[in-house]
Design an enzyme around this catalytic site. Structure first.
Site, mmCIF file in Angstrom:
data_model
loop_
_atom_site.group_PDB
_atom_site.id
_atom_site.type_symbol
_atom_site.label_atom_id
_atom_site.label_comp_id
_atom_site.label_asym_id
_atom_site.label_seq_id
_atom_site.Cartn_x
_atom_site.Cartn_y
_atom_site.Cartn_z
ATOM 1 N N ASP A 146 0.868 -1.182 0.000
ATOM 2 C CA ASP A 146 0.000 0.000 0.000
ATOM 3 C C ASP A 146 0.902 1.228 0.000
ATOM 4 O O ASP A 146 1.424 1.629 1.040
ATOM 5 C CB ASP A 146 -0.895 -0.039 1.240
ATOM 6 C CG ASP A 146 -1.664 1.258 1.457
ATOM 7 O OD1 ASP A 146 -1.806 2.046 0.501
ATOM 8 O OD2 ASP A 146 -2.114 1.485 2.609
ATOM 9 N N TYR A 154 -19.466 4.186 -7.952
ATOM 10 C CA TYR A 154 -18.881 5.483 -8.279
ATOM 11 C C TYR A 154 -19.335 5.896 -9.671
ATOM 12 O O TYR A 154 -19.542 5.052 -10.555
ATOM 13 C CB TYR A 154 -17.351 5.361 -8.256
ATOM 14 C CG TYR A 154 -16.614 6.519 -7.608
ATOM 15 C CD1 TYR A 154 -16.994 7.011 -6.368
ATOM 16 C CD2 TYR A 154 -15.512 7.092 -8.233
ATOM 17 C CE1 TYR A 154 -16.302 8.049 -5.771
ATOM 18 C CE2 TYR A 154 -14.810 8.133 -7.644
ATOM 19 C CZ TYR A 154 -15.212 8.606 -6.414
ATOM 20 O OH TYR A 154 -14.520 9.627 -5.827
ATOM 21 N N ASP A 189 -6.561 2.786 -3.259
ATOM 22 C CA ASP A 189 -6.529 2.599 -1.808
ATOM 23 C C ASP A 189 -7.938 2.576 -1.220
ATOM 24 O O ASP A 189 -8.246 1.742 -0.351
ATOM 25 C CB ASP A 189 -5.671 3.683 -1.146
ATOM 26 C CG ASP A 189 -6.070 5.098 -1.541
ATOM 27 O OD1 ASP A 189 -6.808 5.291 -2.540
ATOM 28 O OD2 ASP A 189 -5.635 6.045 -0.853
#
Length: 236
Positions: free
Chosen positions: A6, A88, A97
């Protein structure tokens, strides 16, 4: 064997999972990335990376991966993954993320939740009971708010205060104001969800927010890595 990375705006979190347990999970600043030994536990079957940092950090990660670099997979949002559907407006524009954190939260809760990642930026996202990612908020994180006040005003300091009920000095006033602003955004957003929807809280500034978030609350460090692990297992 999965190597999961990440790459955030100021830090890189990474872990090595052997299919049944985490062999390590580490958190390093960008300027310490060159010291990371990604191959400490051997060559992974998959390398999955959620990257929102700079191109320079991307290049440094590839250098550290060495011969494994060509097999690295740069995780990106899509229409659906691991039981979560992306609502979305432009699904591929959602940050990797946030998408990974949503997947990790869904696999932890298996129900409606508010997903909060408190890092350089604070993101506050919603998942409904059907596993639909509904969207959410992005606001400056704790550190950015501190620096904005110190840099954008003539008299306010880079505060190192405490969060108290009735601040009686400038440092405490700034610290309390920032924490109230962050937690207030979370709680206002939660009002859009069904009653008693849990907050899943993660990120480097999570500890500062946790006392101000009403229950139910689930503290879940390394939520992005957990989401990447779900993806790695789902498609391996």
């Amino acid at each position: 064997m999965y190597l999961l990375i990440d790459a955030g705006n100021t830090r890189v979190k990474w872990g090595f999972h052997d299919g049944s347990r985490w062999l390590c999970r580490e958190d390093v600043a960008h300027d310490a990335l060159a010291t990371c030994d990604f191959m400490r536990f051997g060559t992974p079957e998959r390398v999955l990376i959620a990257h929102v940092a700079s191109e320079a950090i991307r290049s440094l990660i590839l250098e550290q991966l060495g011969d494994t670099a060509p097999r690295a997979e740069w995780f990106a949002a899509g229409l659906s993954r691991c039981g979560v559907t992306n609502r979305y407006a432009e699904p591929t524009r959602l940050g990797p993320d946030r998408w990974a954190a949503a997947i990790g939260a869904w696999h932890r809760v298996r129900g409606a939740c508010v997903v909060v990642s408190a890092g350089t930026a604070t993101t506050v996202d919603a998942i409904d009971a059907g596993g639909n990612f509904l969207g959410g908020l992005i606001l400056p994180g704790h550190g950015l708010m501190l620096r904005a006040l110190a840099g954008g005003t003539a008299a306010l300091p880079l505060a190192e205060g405490d969060c108290v009920a009735f601040p009686k000095n400038t440092h405490d006033a700034i610290e309390t104001g920032i924490r109230y602003a962050q937690s207030g955004a979370v709680e206002r957003f939660r009002q859009e969800m069904p009653a008693h929807t849990p907050v899943v809280l993660s990120g480097g500034s999570a500890a500062a927010l946790a006392p101000l978030i009403a229950p139910p609350r689930i503290d879940f460090p390394n939520l992005v890595l957990e989401g990447l692990l779900c993806v790695a297992r789902d498609t391996a």
